[in-house]
Every structure is written in C-alpha cells, then in structure tokens.
Enzyme design. Structure first.
Site, PDB file in Angstrom:
ATOM      1  N   THR A 380     -11.246  -3.652  -0.159  1.00 21.12           N
ATOM      2  CA  THR A 380     -11.870  -2.519  -0.744  1.00 21.12           C
ATOM      3  C   THR A 380     -12.558  -2.930  -2.103  1.00 21.12           C
ATOM      4  O   THR A 380     -12.329  -3.753  -2.643  1.00 21.12           O
ATOM      5  CB  THR A 380     -10.919  -1.393  -0.865  1.00 21.12           C
ATOM      6  N   ASN A 400     -13.086  -1.833   4.704  1.00 26.33           N
ATOM      7  CA  ASN A 400     -11.797  -1.978   5.131  1.00 26.33           C
ATOM      8  C   ASN A 400     -11.255  -3.578   4.896  1.00 26.33           C
ATOM      9  O   ASN A 400     -11.227  -3.900   3.898  1.00 26.33           O
ATOM     10  CB  ASN A 400     -11.660  -1.742   6.601  1.00 26.33           C
ATOM     11  N   ASP A 422      -7.472   1.490  10.591  1.00 30.23           N
ATOM     12  CA  ASP A 422      -6.654   2.276   9.585  1.00 30.23           C
ATOM     13  C   ASP A 422      -6.186   3.626  10.419  1.00 30.23           C
ATOM     14  O   ASP A 422      -4.950   3.947   9.691  1.00 30.23           O
ATOM     15  CB  ASP A 422      -7.391   2.826   8.354  1.00 30.23           C
ATOM     16  N   SER A 451      -6.172   6.887   4.722  1.00 34.47           N
ATOM     17  CA  SER A 451      -6.654   5.654   3.788  1.00 34.47           C
ATOM     18  C   SER A 451      -5.623   5.604   2.560  1.00 34.47           C
ATOM     19  O   SER A 451      -4.603   6.622   2.670  1.00 34.47           O
ATOM     20  CB  SER A 451      -7.895   5.970   3.150  1.00 34.47           C
ATOM     21  N   SER A 452      -5.664   4.452   2.174  1.00 31.06           N
ATOM     22  CA  SER A 452      -4.709   4.345   0.788  1.00 31.06           C
ATOM     23  C   SER A 452      -5.529   4.604  -0.410  1.00 31.06           C
ATOM     24  O   SER A 452      -4.892   4.321  -1.428  1.00 31.06           O
ATOM     25  CB  SER A 452      -3.930   3.075   0.984  1.00 31.06           C
ATOM     26  N   GLY A 472      -7.007  -2.771  -2.329  1.00 31.36           N
ATOM     27  CA  GLY A 472      -6.143  -3.611  -2.084  1.00 31.36           C
ATOM     28  C   GLY A 472      -5.088  -3.103  -0.764  1.00 31.36           C
ATOM     29  O   GLY A 472      -4.180  -3.231  -0.448  1.00 31.36           O
ATOM     30  N   GLY A 473      -5.945  -2.203   0.166  1.00 29.95           N
ATOM     31  CA  GLY A 473      -5.320  -1.801   1.387  1.00 29.95           C
ATOM     32  C   GLY A 473      -4.027  -1.015   0.812  1.00 29.95           C
ATOM     33  O   GLY A 473      -4.118  -0.086  -0.179  1.00 29.95           O
TER      34      GLY A 473
HETATM   35  N1  GLY Z   1      -9.261   0.420   4.383  1.00 31.53           N
HETATM   36  C1  GLY Z   1      -8.451   0.684   3.367  1.00 31.53           C
HETATM   37  C2  GLY Z   1      -7.913   1.865   3.053  1.00 31.53           C
HETATM   38  O1  GLY Z   1      -8.828   2.951   3.317  1.00 31.53           O
HETATM   39  O2  GLY Z   1      -6.761   2.349   2.604  1.00 31.53           O
END
Ligand code: GLY
Length: 572
Positions: A380, A400, A422, A451-452, A472-473
């Site tokens: 990201t 993603n 996700d 999402s994160s 960083g997910g």
């Molecule tokens: N694709 C990573 C997030 O949205 O958390």
C-alpha cells in the site's frame, strides 16, 4: 538535511511539452532520495522522490495541501506502479485551515456480480489464488472518484494537478534499483495474469537507470484530465476495463463503474492526554483500532516503563492482540453491517478488555476471544502533506498486494487491485495478511472490504501537529500506533520514531512479527514471558510530517520519509 541513496544514472535534460504548464523543475532523469526536509511553506513525504517533488511543485505554484495530495497520488500511479494507482482505492483524512475535519472513503467495492462464496470450491474449500491474483480478484476501483471528491477542497484546476503524471507517463522516468528489482521479481506474475503483455514485461531484465515509458497510461490520464471522473468510469477507459474483464473472467461491469461513488464520512476522533487524534472510520478498521490501542495504554504510564523495554513492548503487544481480536469479529463495512463502534471505543469496555492483562506473561490468543459486545505482500502507500495555510492531508492508497492483481488493463495501461482478498472469503480462513474475519466482513455485492489503512492526524492545541501513515496491510495500525507512542510518550523525533525497529501482533496467528533489527536482548526477554516470533525484513514505510507553531504562525514544517524504501521527503 540528509541525502541518501540513489542518483539516477541518466542525466538527460528534459523539455516537457504540454498544453497546460511545464513541470520541468522536476527532472525525471536525475533525482536523489532524501529522507528529511524542512521548510516553512509546505512539505510532502511519499514513497517516491518524483511524487514528493511533484507535490511540492504544486504547493509552490499556489496549490494547497489537497492539490498537492492529488498531484502526488497521480504521480505515484506512474512512478510507483506497485502501489500508487488509479486502479485501486484509498482513504483521505484532512484538517483544514478553518478547523474542519474531513474524511473521504474511496475504498473499492465488490462488483454487483460478486457473491458470498465466490472464492470457495464445491466442497467449500477456499480458492485464494482467485481472490489474490488476476481478474476476479479486483474490486471496483475508487481512486479516481476519491481524487475528484477531494478536489473540491483544492484551489488549482484538476488539469494542472494531473499534468505532471501525464508527462511522467508519456516521456518516462528512470527507475531506481528497488523498482528494477521489484519489476524483475514480478515478471512471471505479469506474464501469467495478463491477456496482453504489459509494458512492465521486457525480454531482458530491468536495471536501475532504465527509462519506464507508459503511453497507454498517459492516454488514460489525458482522458481523465479532459473528461473528469467520467474519463475513467465511463467511455473508452470503462470499456477497456470491461473488455479486460471479459478476456480474463473478471466481473466488473460498465454499471459497476458508472455507479461507483466516493463517500465523505464523519472521521474517528478522540482525545489522548491533551492531543486530538483523527483517523478513518469503517470500512477501514484503522481509526477504531488506533483509538482502542491508544486508550488501552493511556492510563498505564508507558513513558515510565521506557522505550523498547520488555515491559512497554509487552503492554503494546497485548493491547494489539485484544484490538485485533475485535477487528476479526466485529469490523466490516458499516453501510452493510452494524459495527458496534460506540461500545468498542468506550472507556468501560476498553478498561474491561485489559482486566486479564498480566505484566510479564503472554496471554495466549486462544483465551482472548473477541470482547463481550451487544448485538466488528503489503504494498500500500502513504503520503503526508502540509501547506503554509495550516491545511494537512493524510492519504493511504492501495492496490492491496504488490502490483495488485498483477493484471494491467490492456490499452489503458494501469494495474487493477486485488482488494477482494481483504474480504473474509470464509470465516476463519486467513487472507494474504494472515488476518481472519467473519460475518461482518463477508462478501456482498456493492460492499466495501474491511481495510487496515490508517491515515492519521494529531492536533495539539487545536492546531495540526502530526500527519502520519504507512503501508503494510494489517501491520498498518500497529506501525502508526508505535510511531505515535514513540513521539507522544517517548519524546522521540519523527525520524527516530519512524526508523526504530517495529513489532506487530494481530491476535492470529499468535506470534509477534519483528523486524530483523529488533534488539535480540528484547526478543529474549519477551520470549521468556511466553511470546514466539516471526522475523520480517521490514514492517511499513511510515511518512511523518510535524508542524511547529509559534502562536498562530507556522514556524517550521518537518517532513520525514521512512528509511525502509525509496521514500522521499520534500519541503520548501
Ligand atoms: N489492502 C490493505 C488494506 O486495505 O488494509
């Protein structure tokens, strides 16, 4: 001012041709990577030098932080194709010079033809290959709608903001060693997941200093410049997306594209020891997780425990574990499911959540269930922007995984996201970040996947103080958490806060992810408390801007770019 790293090998001077304005000040054939910058008039920190420089050029031309954020995102879509995008989505959190809080959701949506079990075989087994790669992995892109929604807070015409990106795509730019490695590493995926060979595939290896020219992408950007959001969601670009979908058995339709809308939502905002922290609401878990984690440590005197002591790190790990258990159970798109945000963020609930915290001893994740609540490859990218007027903008945007679905829309030149992964494709089945989810994040047509992403602002005395975020997910919220704790509790400079080794716990799997340079003695001490570890090369690429005030006047703007990538801080 510290300069590090890379100088592009070619030094061809460049003359841009355009009908609008030239941006020849940004030389795409010769640039340095700079990790810190300071000015009084504005700053941009992003994942690529050319994108940060474009942002600052826009500020110099009289644009505000919103204009600079738009131009930087568009430039990233060209110079950082692994995560910068027009085929993905993102979130923006801002605070204006007039004291208005803004949050814009341009997260991708599940296409209308999606269904709850679309990634399960007939026996109910998950087909993660389909949710993670190729045409069926893509949600309906939101980025272009988000850019136009945020433009209503800008000053300069959109055509001026997109022009640098058009020129970078049309005339090319030299790539860094990291980009060359990354493109080479993804070559076989680009071949596998494309119906027409994209510009990223060459017969020989990419090397640092090669020029990447993206003519199809330039033409798509010109259609957006000339027709607005319709230049993407309707007409030729939309047709090219749908034709690509047909060739690769994806399911984004013309209707899905035409119907996509970005949404302004009330931001998450909470007080922490006299600071106000502002973040993104659902469908990002980032803002709420930040609130939960900060509030669970607020009364624990963490600064007395000391930075990177076994006691302070253990406290933060246990806080992370509890917040992520709630994420897995309760969090999802609040337009579709009831997310008990009020309870999950209440003082009473969070105090109770820490009742079983034992200093000096790990709490196994199988005894940490989600809280008791009445019927919620890491590519990201983040950019932080501040202007001289006092506007600050924090944007996290993504495809993603690295290069998203790896599918490029033939004839249109941009990568599509693999954001469908996700969603929780099946309760308890980990996604590419190892995160599990349940009903709240199940797939439904038109729903946004959880999402994160955690674009964050901190206000001090009602004035913008910090602009923070990272890719960083699932490690995004914990990286932002550590960055804030490092600055607000351990009095670190933004540079120290960003570059110090990071750790991460997300409830499941029950292990602490640590960076390679995480101190061994600290790891050993935590090991004796019962923690197990997973080493990572790096966690996040955090961009921070700090604004220093003298009364009502900005006295200085410090920008910091993470040491972990090509990230670049620019200011003037
Ligand atoms: N694709 C990573 C997030 O949205 O958390």
């Amino acid at each position: 001012m510290k300069k590090t790293g890379y100088i592009a090998l070619l030094t061809i001077s460049v003359i841009f041709y355009s009908g609008v304005k030239s941006y020849a000040q940004v030389n795409p054939y010769q640039y340095n990577i700079q990790k810190t910058a300071e000015g009084k008039n504005g700053a941009v920190s992003s994942a690529h030098p050319l994108a940060s420089l474009v942002g600052v050029e826009i500020l110099k031309k009289g644009g505000n932080a919103f204009d600079a954020a738009i131009a930087t995102q568009l430039a990233l879509a060209v110079v950082y194709p692994g995560a910068g995008n027009i085929g993905g989505g993102g979130f923006l959190v801002a605070y204006t010079q007039k004291g208005k809080i803004i949050s814009i959701d341009y997260r991708e949506k599940a296409p209308a033809a999606s269904s709850r079990n679309m990634y399960l075989d007939q026996q109910g087994n998950p087909l993660m290959e389909l949710s993670q790669n190729g045409h069926l992995a893509s949600g309906v892109p939101g980025t272009v709608a988000g850019l136009f929604t945020s433009h209503k807070y800008g000053i300069l015409p959109f055509a001026e903001l997109i022009q640098p990106a058009i020129e970078l795509a049309d005339k090319g730019f030299v790539i860094t060693p990291a980009e060359a490695r990354s493109l080479n590493g993804s070559k076989s995926s680009f071949i596998k997941y494309n119906t027409v060979s994209p510009v990223f595939v060459k017969s020989i290896e990419w090397k640092a200093g090669d020029t990447l020219i993206q003519k199809d992408l330039a033409n798509t950007l010109k259609r957006i410049r000339d027709n607005g959001a319709k230049g993407f969601y309707e007409g030729e670009t939309a047709m090219l997306i749908v034709e690509e979908m047909k060739r690769g058995k994806g399911n984004i339709s013309l209707e899905d594209l035409k119907n996509y809308q970005a949404v302004e939502r009330p931001a998450i905002s909470f007080d922490y020891k006299g600071f106000k922290i502002i973040g993104m609401p659902m469908p990002s878990s980032g803002g709420l997780l930040m609130q939960q984690m900060m509030k669970m440590i607020e009364n624990k005197n963490i600064n007395q425990l000391g930075f990177h002591t076994p006691a302070s790190v253990q406290l933060m790990i246990e806080v992370e574990r509890r917040a992520y258990a709630d994420r897995a159970e309760f969090m999802g798109d609040a337009d579709f499911v009831k997310v008990p945000v009020k309870t999950l963020s209440s003082e009473k609930y969070l105090k109770k959540r820490m009742d079983d915290f034992l200093p000096g001893k790990a709490t196994p994740s199988d005894i940490i269930k989600p809280g008791d609540v009445d019927p919620e490859s890491e590519e990201t990218t983040h950019l932080s922007v501040a202007d001289a007027l006092g506007n600050v903008v924090s944007v996290t945007t993504t495809l993603n995984g690295g290069y998203g679905s790896k599918t490029v829309v033939a004839g249109a030149g941009f990568l599509l996201n693999n954001e469908m992964d996700d969603f929780s494709v099946k309760p308890g089945v980990p996604n590419m970040f190892g995160a599990v989810g349940k009903e709240a994040n199940a797939i439904a047509p038109g729903k946004r996947m959880l999402s994160s992403m955690t674009p964050t602002l901190v206000l001090k005395n009602k004035k913008p103080f910090l602009v923070v975020g990272t890719p960083g997910g699932t490690t995004i919220p914990t990286s932002v958490f550590q960055t804030l704790v490092n600055i607000l509790e351990f009095n670190q400079t933004p540079l120290e806060a960003v570059n110090n080794p990071k750790f991460h716990h997300q409830w499941l799997p029950d292990q602490v992810a640590i960076e390679n340079d995480f101190p061994k003695s600290l790891q050993d001490a935590l090991g004796r408390m019962g923690y197990s570890f997973q080493k990572r090369n790096q966690i996040g690429r955090t961009e921070v801007i700090k604004i220093n005030w003298s009364g009502k006047k900005i006295n200085g703007i410090e920008a910091v770019a993470d040491k972990r990538g090509d990230d670049h801080a620019a200011a003037y």
